[in-house]
Scaffold this active site. Structure first.
Site, PDB file in Angstrom:
ATOM      1  N   ARG A 163       0.800  -1.238   0.000  1.00 35.60           N
ATOM      2  CA  ARG A 163       0.000   0.000   0.000  1.00 35.60           C
ATOM      3  C   ARG A 163       0.831   1.285   0.000  1.00 35.60           C
ATOM      4  O   ARG A 163       0.335   2.326   0.432  1.00 35.60           O
ATOM      5  CB  ARG A 163      -0.962   0.035   1.200  1.00 35.60           C
ATOM      6  CG  ARG A 163      -1.994  -1.076   1.200  1.00 35.60           C
ATOM      7  CD  ARG A 163      -2.997  -0.916   0.069  1.00 35.60           C
ATOM      8  NE  ARG A 163      -4.131  -1.783   0.240  1.00 35.60           N
ATOM      9  CZ  ARG A 163      -4.185  -3.049  -0.194  1.00 35.60           C
ATOM     10  NH1 ARG A 163      -3.166  -3.567  -0.849  1.00 35.60           N
ATOM     11  NH2 ARG A 163      -5.262  -3.767   0.000  1.00 35.60           N
ATOM     12  N   CYS A 210     -11.317  -1.159   2.570  1.00 29.28           N
ATOM     13  CA  CYS A 210     -10.718  -1.433   3.878  1.00 29.28           C
ATOM     14  C   CYS A 210     -10.240  -0.124   4.498  1.00 29.28           C
ATOM     15  O   CYS A 210      -9.593   0.689   3.843  1.00 29.28           O
ATOM     16  CB  CYS A 210      -9.550  -2.409   3.741  1.00 29.28           C
ATOM     17  SG  CYS A 210     -10.116  -4.097   3.579  1.00 29.28           S
ATOM     18  N   GLU A 293      -5.689   3.124   6.380  1.00 27.70           N
ATOM     19  CA  GLU A 293      -5.424   3.078   4.941  1.00 27.70           C
ATOM     20  C   GLU A 293      -6.185   4.220   4.258  1.00 27.70           C
ATOM     21  O   GLU A 293      -5.694   4.851   3.331  1.00 27.70           O
ATOM     22  CB  GLU A 293      -5.869   1.721   4.372  1.00 27.70           C
ATOM     23  CG  GLU A 293      -5.697   1.612   2.866  1.00 27.70           C
ATOM     24  CD  GLU A 293      -6.109   0.259   2.307  1.00 27.70           C
ATOM     25  OE1 GLU A 293      -5.681  -0.781   2.864  1.00 27.70           O
ATOM     26  OE2 GLU A 293      -6.868   0.241   1.334  1.00 27.70           O
TER      27      GLU A 293
END
Ligand code: EPU
Length: 305
Positions: A163, A210, A293
């Site tokens: 990520r 998420c 995130e």
């Protein structure tokens, strides 16, 4: 992708569209249509924020002050089906690019089926899931630097990780290296990746996917994983008893606990408060600090945990 910078229109008090479907707008927003537009914006403004598809973004209820660049107009796509080289502008929607490349018989992107993102957003934060990440097929990225110059960065110079990409500057496009294959087999693969997502995630309710990154365990936790293992944040949130908890109009999804879902009456402040509550409960239960995130924009700085 270079030339004399134009002067694009700056809109005032413009809404910012995100997948959460809530939050404030931008005092100033520019719908950039070229690298030259981006170059003009970064030269003329101290700070800019880059808006992709709004799929991983929460905007504070009071909105934001710095100039927002809406990249949806960076929409060029160029596909060479023989070599597998594909260029896509930052504003191209990833699901549409996946459909097009699969139709052309090019493999590599179909594993990202069901991820809502723009090409720029997915490239910046290395979108991915169980079956792979976008970094696996990136050949190069085009960015506009702070001084307005356009640079092409080869994959070998990008610091991709889970990520993260480390990319500085405004992404205006990406080049992919895909593998020619059988369109029917690729479509089947796409469908099975999509089916997995549908079976395990709340696809019908507004969310930003998420909410937290999957953490790496600093020490072994019995029944969870060994030290050094990356474990599912959703599983930790679930086991900390958070499914279904609410703050105002925001709720932890019963289907996948790493999804915070929002109803019509939700405010961004509800989502931020719920994030704090989830972080607190997981930390109390497992001693694991969760890291967001989802990107949070506010007037002061990034808000949230
Ligand atoms: N699990 C639970 N409870 C939950 C959710 C998951 O027990 O509420 C368990 C599952 O049963 C499974 C394990 O946790 O045994 C892993 O679940 P899953 O396959 O859903 O994967 P994940 O690690 O939770 C990651 C990505 C998702 C991606 C999926 C599937 C992150 C933060 N999440 O989730 O990405 O879709 O794999 O490929 O890396 C996103 O980043 O926005 C995102 C949705």
């Amino acid at each position: 992708m270079s030339g004399v910078a134009s002067q694009p229109e700056i809109l005032e008090d413009a809404p910012i569209s995100t997948w959460f479907g809530i939050g404030g707008g931008a005092d100033r927003l520019c719908r950039v249509r070229s690298a030259d537009d981006v170059a003009w914006c970064v030269r003329e403004h101290d700070a800019v924020r880059v808006l992709g598809d709004g799929a991983n973004l929460l905007v504070d209820d009071a909105g934001v002050g710095s100039l927002v660049l809406d990249t949806a107009g960076l929409a060029d796509v160029d596909i060479d089906a023989t070599s597998g080289r594909v260029f896509a502008g930052a504003g191209v929607r990833l699901p549409q690019l996946i459909t097009r490349t699969v139709r052309e018989g090019l493999g590599g992107l179909e594993v990202l089926a069901g991820i809502p993102a723009s090409v720029g957003g997915a490239t910046k934060m290395n979108a991915g899931g169980r079956f792979g990440s976008i970094a696996d097929v990136i050949a190069a990225v085009y960015v506009v630097r702070e001084d307005g110059a356009v640079a092409r960065i080869e994959r070998s110079s990008l610091a991709y990780g889970y990520r993260v990409s480390g990319i500085q500057g405004v992404i205006v496009g990406a080049e992919f290296s895909l593998i020619p294959g059988d369109p029917v087999a690729l479509r089947d693969r796409l469908k099975s990746c999509m089916a997995y997502k549908k079976s395990s995630q709340p696809m019908g309710e507004p969310s930003a996917g998420c909410c937290f990154k999957n953490p790496v365990l600093e020490q072994s936790i019995e029944g969870v994983g060994e030290a050094g293992a990356r474990v599912s944040a959703g599983m930790l949130i679930d086991r900390a008893g958070c499914k279904g908890i609410r703050v105002g109009g925001a709720r932890v999804s019963e289907s996948h606990a790493n999804f915070l879902v929002t109803g019509d009456e939700a405010r961004a402040a509800d989502v931020v408060a719920l994030m704090h509550e989830v972080v607190r409960r997981v930390n109390d239960r497992f001693g694991v600090p969760l890291e967001r995130e989802v990107v949070v924009w506010s007037r002061t700085a990034e808000a949230g945990p």
